[in-house]
Design an enzyme around this catalytic site. Structure first.
Site, short mmCIF file in Angstrom:
data_model
loop_
_atom_site.label_atom_id
_atom_site.label_comp_id
_atom_site.label_asym_id
_atom_site.label_seq_id
_atom_site.Cartn_x
_atom_site.Cartn_y
_atom_site.Cartn_z
N GLU A 109 81.21 52.91 -4.00
CA GLU A 109 80.84 52.66 -5.39
C GLU A 109 79.80 51.55 -5.40
O GLU A 109 79.90 50.59 -4.66
CB GLU A 109 82.04 52.18 -6.23
CG GLU A 109 83.03 53.26 -6.58
CD GLU A 109 84.10 53.42 -5.52
OE1 GLU A 109 84.36 52.43 -4.79
OE2 GLU A 109 84.66 54.52 -5.40
N TYR A 121 70.78 53.52 -0.71
CA TYR A 121 71.79 54.49 -0.30
C TYR A 121 71.24 55.92 -0.34
O TYR A 121 71.54 56.73 0.52
CB TYR A 121 73.05 54.37 -1.17
CG TYR A 121 73.87 53.14 -0.86
CD1 TYR A 121 74.30 52.86 0.44
CD2 TYR A 121 74.21 52.23 -1.86
CE1 TYR A 121 75.04 51.73 0.73
CE2 TYR A 121 74.97 51.09 -1.57
CZ TYR A 121 75.37 50.85 -0.28
OH TYR A 121 76.10 49.73 0.01
C1 LIG Z 1 70.94 47.20 -0.27
C2 LIG Z 1 70.82 46.51 1.10
C3 LIG Z 1 72.18 46.53 1.80
C4 LIG Z 1 69.80 47.30 1.95
O1 LIG Z 1 69.71 46.70 3.25
P1 LIG Z 1 68.29 46.48 3.94
O2 LIG Z 1 68.51 45.95 5.31
O3 LIG Z 1 67.43 45.70 3.04
O4 LIG Z 1 67.74 47.99 4.03
P2 LIG Z 1 66.88 48.65 5.22
O5 LIG Z 1 65.75 47.76 5.54
O6 LIG Z 1 67.79 49.03 6.33
O7 LIG Z 1 66.33 49.96 4.49
C5 LIG Z 1 66.69 51.28 4.90
C6 LIG Z 1 65.83 52.26 4.13
O8 LIG Z 1 66.10 52.13 2.73
C7 LIG Z 1 64.88 51.87 2.05
N1 LIG Z 1 65.12 50.91 0.96
C8 LIG Z 1 65.77 49.75 1.05
N2 LIG Z 1 65.77 49.13 -0.17
C9 LIG Z 1 65.08 49.96 -0.98
C10 LIG Z 1 64.71 49.89 -2.35
N3 LIG Z 1 65.04 48.85 -3.11
N4 LIG Z 1 63.98 50.91 -2.88
C11 LIG Z 1 63.64 51.98 -2.14
N5 LIG Z 1 63.97 52.10 -0.81
C12 LIG Z 1 64.68 51.10 -0.27
C13 LIG Z 1 63.97 51.25 3.07
O9 LIG Z 1 62.61 51.43 2.73
C14 LIG Z 1 64.36 51.97 4.32
O10 LIG Z 1 63.70 53.21 4.40
P3 LIG Z 1 63.07 53.73 5.80
O11 LIG Z 1 64.03 53.27 6.90
O12 LIG Z 1 63.03 55.19 5.66
O13 LIG Z 1 61.76 53.06 5.90
C15 LIG Z 1 70.30 45.06 0.97
O14 LIG Z 1 69.06 45.06 0.32
C16 LIG Z 1 71.26 44.13 0.23
O15 LIG Z 1 72.15 43.55 0.84
N6 LIG Z 1 71.07 43.94 -1.08
C17 LIG Z 1 71.90 43.01 -1.85
C18 LIG Z 1 73.39 43.33 -1.79
C19 LIG Z 1 73.70 44.73 -2.24
O16 LIG Z 1 73.14 45.22 -3.20
N7 LIG Z 1 74.61 45.37 -1.50
C20 LIG Z 1 75.06 46.70 -1.80
C21 LIG Z 1 76.11 46.61 -2.83
S1 LIG Z 1 77.18 47.98 -2.77
#
Ligand SMILES: CC(C)(COP(=O)(O)OP(=O)(O)OC[C@H]1O[C@@H](n2cnc3c(N)ncnc32)[C@H](O)[C@@H]1OP(=O)(O)O)[C@@H](O)C(=O)NCCC(=O)NCCS
Length: 152
Positions: A109, A121
């Site tokens: 979720e 995701y």
């Molecule tokens: C959401 C989160 C976990 C993503 O982790 P991250 O390490 O930044 O993501 P990654 O660098 O591994 O990205 C993986 C893919 O998703 C894409 N992506 C990541 N964030 C994105 C965004 N905001 N919009 C579009 N694509 C996105 C990346 O471009 C990447 O694509 P690719 O590998 O095909 O080039 C991180 O940004 C975070 O911790 N955010 C705050 C806390 C949160 O929201 N947690 C989830 C709550 S359930």
């Protein structure tokens, strides 16, 4: 940046709780506190995975293994490390572990207003599977997402 993945250690729990609070639960009651994370570390139904850059914690994820599916309970990447593949790497490790355990469905979720996480995701293969109205304190909806990992 050399990221290594490994199981969470008890000494890391305060930092993980702080990250959960600031990155995931901002504006909500703090439910992922140290006690809850400690219980997860001690419970074999859960895997808590940490991405480390030397001694720094770049990110972490907590997955619960249920009978026929796994629930991604918590995931956060430190702002300084976001967008560098840490989240994708954490998920890939957990998915491989789930496959090994014979678990082929992952669900989660996410706050409806967390557009960035929803895009992340989707990018890594999850699809929207419904909504839970007023799921979070304060009335915010949860978007339910799922991923079939039976095909790599
Ligand atoms: C959401 C989160 C976990 C993503 O982790 P991250 O390490 O930044 O993501 P990654 O660098 O591994 O990205 C993986 C893919 O998703 C894409 N992506 C990541 N964030 C994105 C965004 N905001 N919009 C579009 N694509 C996105 C990346 O471009 C990447 O694509 P690719 O590998 O095909 O080039 C991180 O940004 C975070 O911790 N955010 C705050 C806390 C949160 O929201 N947690 C989830 C709550 S359930």
């Amino acid at each position: 940046m050399k990221i290594r993945l490994g199981l969470a250690r008890a000494t890391e729990v305060p930092k993980l709780a702080a990250m959960a609070r600031s990155l995931v639960e901002h504006g909500l009651p703090h439910t992922w506190d140290e006690q809850r994370l400690c219980r997860c570390l001690a419970n074999s139904d859960y895997v808590a995975l940490v991405a480390r850059d030397g001694k720094r914690i770049a990110g972490f994820a907590v997955m619960e293994f249920l009978e026929r599916r796994a629930h991604l309970a918590l995931m956060a990447v430190d702002a300084a490390y976001q967008g560098h593949g840490v989240g994708r790497a954490l998920l890939a490790w957990l998915e491989e572990t789930a496959r090994t355990a014979g678990t082929f469905l992952i669900h989660l979720e996410v706050r409806a207003g967390n557009v960035d996480a929803r895009k992340f995701y989707e990018r890594v293969g999850f699809i929207e599977a419904g909504r839970r109205r007023n799921y979070y304190a304060g009335g915010e909806d949860a978007v339910r997402m799922a991923r079939d990992i039976s095909v790599a």
